[in-house]
Motif scaffolding. Sequence first.
Motif, mmCIF file in Angstrom:
data_model
loop_
_atom_site.group_PDB
_atom_site.id
_atom_site.type_symbol
_atom_site.label_atom_id
_atom_site.label_comp_id
_atom_site.label_asym_id
_atom_site.label_seq_id
_atom_site.Cartn_x
_atom_site.Cartn_y
_atom_site.Cartn_z
ATOM 1 N N LYS A 272 -3.821 53.445 -44.671
ATOM 2 C CA LYS A 272 -4.327 53.512 -43.305
ATOM 3 C C LYS A 272 -5.552 52.613 -43.169
ATOM 4 C CE LYS A 272 -4.704 55.426 -39.142
ATOM 5 N NZ LYS A 272 -3.665 55.255 -38.091
ATOM 6 N N PHE A 273 -5.603 51.842 -42.067
ATOM 7 C CA PHE A 273 -6.806 51.072 -41.762
ATOM 8 C C PHE A 273 -7.934 52.022 -41.374
ATOM 9 C CE2 PHE A 273 -3.511 47.892 -40.341
ATOM 10 C CZ PHE A 273 -3.745 46.977 -41.352
ATOM 11 N N ILE A 274 -9.162 51.671 -41.741
ATOM 12 C CA ILE A 274 -10.324 52.419 -41.280
ATOM 13 C C ILE A 274 -11.380 51.419 -40.816
ATOM 14 C CG2 ILE A 274 -11.246 52.611 -43.654
ATOM 15 C CD1 ILE A 274 -12.556 55.260 -42.730
ATOM 16 N N ALA A 275 -11.887 51.627 -39.618
ATOM 17 C CA ALA A 275 -12.927 50.748 -39.062
ATOM 18 C C ALA A 275 -14.262 51.472 -39.195
ATOM 19 C CB ALA A 275 -12.594 50.400 -37.614
ATOM 20 N N GLY A 276 -14.819 51.977 -38.090
ATOM 21 C CA GLY A 276 -16.085 52.706 -38.182
ATOM 22 C C GLY A 276 -15.929 54.095 -38.765
ATOM 23 N N GLY A 277 -14.712 54.636 -38.713
ATOM 24 C CA GLY A 277 -14.436 55.951 -39.295
ATOM 25 C C GLY A 277 -14.892 57.128 -38.465
ATOM 26 N N GLN A 278 -15.336 56.903 -37.231
ATOM 27 C CA GLN A 278 -15.885 57.997 -36.433
ATOM 28 C C GLN A 278 -14.816 58.935 -35.888
ATOM 29 O OE1 GLN A 278 -19.477 58.243 -36.404
ATOM 30 N NE2 GLN A 278 -18.730 56.893 -38.008
ATOM 31 N N SER A 279 -13.580 58.489 -35.867
ATOM 32 C CA SER A 279 -12.459 59.358 -35.487
ATOM 33 C C SER A 279 -11.628 59.749 -36.705
ATOM 34 C CB SER A 279 -11.560 58.656 -34.457
ATOM 35 O OG SER A 279 -12.260 58.368 -33.281
ATOM 36 N N LEU A 280 -11.374 58.771 -37.581
ATOM 37 C CA LEU A 280 -10.494 59.033 -38.713
ATOM 38 C C LEU A 280 -11.119 59.975 -39.733
ATOM 39 C CD1 LEU A 280 -7.871 58.511 -40.216
ATOM 40 C CD2 LEU A 280 -8.916 56.450 -41.204
ATOM 41 N N MET A 281 -12.399 59.787 -40.073
ATOM 42 C CA MET A 281 -12.995 60.609 -41.129
ATOM 43 C C MET A 281 -13.018 62.104 -40.784
ATOM 44 S SD MET A 281 -13.359 58.804 -43.719
ATOM 45 C CE MET A 281 -14.000 60.192 -44.650
ATOM 46 N N PRO A 282 -13.363 62.503 -39.550
ATOM 47 C CA PRO A 282 -13.267 63.931 -39.242
ATOM 48 C C PRO A 282 -11.844 64.468 -39.415
ATOM 49 C CG PRO A 282 -14.620 62.836 -37.609
ATOM 50 C CD PRO A 282 -14.017 61.763 -38.459
ATOM 51 N N MET A 283 -10.847 63.666 -39.057
ATOM 52 C CA MET A 283 -9.464 64.107 -39.235
ATOM 53 C C MET A 283 -9.116 64.247 -40.707
ATOM 54 S SD MET A 283 -7.601 61.841 -36.265
ATOM 55 C CE MET A 283 -6.021 62.660 -36.429
ATOM 56 N N LEU A 284 -9.617 63.316 -41.544
ATOM 57 C CA LEU A 284 -9.377 63.420 -42.983
ATOM 58 C C LEU A 284 -10.101 64.627 -43.569
ATOM 59 C CD1 LEU A 284 -9.733 59.668 -44.047
ATOM 60 C CD2 LEU A 284 -7.610 60.971 -43.767
ATOM 61 N N ASN A 285 -11.333 64.852 -43.128
ATOM 62 C CA ASN A 285 -12.112 65.981 -43.649
ATOM 63 C C ASN A 285 -11.469 67.320 -43.316
ATOM 64 O OD1 ASN A 285 -14.063 64.318 -44.757
ATOM 65 N ND2 ASN A 285 -15.407 64.429 -42.977
ATOM 66 N N LEU A 286 -10.844 67.404 -42.146
ATOM 67 C CA LEU A 286 -10.188 68.642 -41.724
ATOM 68 C C LEU A 286 -8.746 68.717 -42.210
ATOM 69 C CD1 LEU A 286 -11.547 68.817 -38.065
ATOM 70 C CD2 LEU A 286 -12.189 70.300 -39.970
ATOM 71 N N ARG A 287 -8.315 67.716 -42.966
ATOM 72 C CA ARG A 287 -6.946 67.622 -43.491
ATOM 73 C C ARG A 287 -5.907 67.568 -42.365
ATOM 74 N NH1 ARG A 287 -7.273 68.815 -49.132
ATOM 75 N NH2 ARG A 287 -9.472 68.461 -49.645
ATOM 76 N N LEU A 288 -6.326 67.052 -41.194
ATOM 77 C CA LEU A 288 -5.363 66.801 -40.131
ATOM 78 C C LEU A 288 -4.574 65.535 -40.411
ATOM 79 C CD1 LEU A 288 -7.586 67.623 -37.021
ATOM 80 C CD2 LEU A 288 -5.818 69.061 -38.053
ATOM 81 N N ALA A 289 -5.094 64.719 -41.313
ATOM 82 C CA ALA A 289 -4.404 63.510 -41.761
ATOM 83 C C ALA A 289 -4.694 63.325 -43.241
ATOM 84 C CB ALA A 289 -4.876 62.291 -40.970
ATOM 85 N N VAL A 290 -3.730 62.810 -43.980
ATOM 86 C CA VAL A 290 -3.879 62.581 -45.414
ATOM 87 C C VAL A 290 -3.275 61.223 -45.753
ATOM 88 C CG1 VAL A 290 -3.260 63.357 -47.717
ATOM 89 C CG2 VAL A 290 -3.781 65.045 -45.946
ATOM 90 N N PHE A 291 -4.055 60.371 -46.420
ATOM 91 C CA PHE A 291 -3.579 59.059 -46.859
ATOM 92 C C PHE A 291 -4.031 58.821 -48.292
ATOM 93 C CE2 PHE A 291 -3.932 58.720 -42.257
ATOM 94 C CZ PHE A 291 -2.681 58.220 -41.927
ATOM 95 N N ASP A 292 -3.186 58.153 -49.066
ATOM 96 C CA ASP A 292 -3.524 57.844 -50.450
ATOM 97 C C ASP A 292 -4.412 56.609 -50.557
ATOM 98 O OD1 ASP A 292 -2.022 59.994 -51.345
ATOM 99 O OD2 ASP A 292 -0.194 58.795 -51.566
ATOM 100 N N HIS A 293 -4.390 55.764 -49.519
ATOM 101 C CA HIS A 293 -5.157 54.521 -49.536
ATOM 102 C C HIS A 293 -5.836 54.318 -48.180
ATOM 103 C CE1 HIS A 293 -3.119 53.113 -53.262
ATOM 104 N NE2 HIS A 293 -2.087 53.750 -52.753
ATOM 105 N N LEU A 294 -7.121 53.959 -48.197
ATOM 106 C CA LEU A 294 -7.834 53.558 -46.993
ATOM 107 C C LEU A 294 -8.225 52.095 -47.137
ATOM 108 C CD1 LEU A 294 -10.211 56.527 -46.070
ATOM 109 C CD2 LEU A 294 -7.912 56.017 -45.219
ATOM 110 N N VAL A 295 -7.879 51.306 -46.125
ATOM 111 C CA VAL A 295 -8.176 49.873 -46.127
ATOM 112 C C VAL A 295 -9.299 49.630 -45.123
ATOM 113 C CG1 VAL A 295 -7.251 47.568 -45.739
ATOM 114 C CG2 VAL A 295 -5.797 49.340 -46.758
ATOM 115 N N ASP A 296 -10.496 49.382 -45.643
ATOM 116 C CA ASP A 296 -11.701 49.242 -44.827
ATOM 117 C C ASP A 296 -11.740 47.860 -44.152
ATOM 118 O OD1 ASP A 296 -14.227 49.344 -43.715
ATOM 119 O OD2 ASP A 296 -15.149 50.255 -45.482
ATOM 120 N N LEU A 297 -12.096 47.857 -42.867
ATOM 121 C CA LEU A 297 -12.106 46.612 -42.092
ATOM 122 C C LEU A 297 -13.505 46.089 -41.817
ATOM 123 C CD1 LEU A 297 -9.379 47.671 -39.503
ATOM 124 C CD2 LEU A 297 -9.061 46.180 -41.493
#
Length: 290
Positions: free
Chosen positions: A29-54
């Motif tokens: 999954k692409f990650i930019a600022g992470g202000q939306s994605l990281m809360p979802m990852l922390n709450l386990r609403l989304a799970v990815f094995d790889h994060l590609v930082d932009l």
Amino acid sequence: MKPSAFEYHAPETAEHAIALVAELGDDAKFIAGGQSLMPMLNLRLAVFDHLVDLRKPVELRGIERRGDRMWIGAGTTHATIGRSAEVADAVPLLARATPLIGHFQIRNRGTLGGSLAHGDGAAEYPVVASVLDAEIETLSPRGRRTVPASQFFTGMWTTALAADELLTGVLFPAWTGRCGFAIEEFARRKGDFALAGAAVAVRVDAEARIDRCAIALFGVGPTPVRCSVLGSELLGRNITEIVAEDVGREALSALTTVSDDLHGPAAYRRRLATTMVTRAWRRAAEEASR
């Protein structure tokens, strides 16, 4: 809460980022600022094995006037957009929407591309893109393409982006002439997502007749809602003769479905949205009239 374990990648270029995601497949999954994605990852609403930082590709950042349009790179932060005199001059609606986004910490990290790619129906940048008929540029292993904002937001947190496609930049038309712009929203606390909001862009000719008009709602559904029929009906009318309250009522009369959740029932949101359209229209009309 903590996210599940993932492998971190920080490619130097957008092309390398695309290649990585294409190679790693659905587990990346692409990650930019992470202000939306990281809360979802922390709450386990989304799970990815790889994060590609932009954050490293410089071609994803910047603000540039291109003829009658303003190009803004997807990696450009909210704070940078908010400070830009060029944006305030060419795309004032975008500049006025920026201070409404979260808190200053979020604006320092969050990016234009991240907000649009996340596609939250209560967010400010998606509705601005919709109102201004922005064009969204993307890159994937299949090449580059441009997607009109009207076709980009497809559902709750979903967009026209493919899983291996990267949002690279956005082209905003720079309106000229006697224009007025406004965005209004209601949130329980400053920085919260809006329970209902509206954005308006209007232009008049020398006789104060409307020759360009766009109205859109946000916070009332899974995507921004463009009031296209109402915008067309207002064309040719003298802006000084239009009653703002009538515009607010008409905007909601055509909306058959409004979000109904624990944050607010549909009837409440409908009343709020009517008021937000009324306020936004009044402000935009006054500015255009001046």
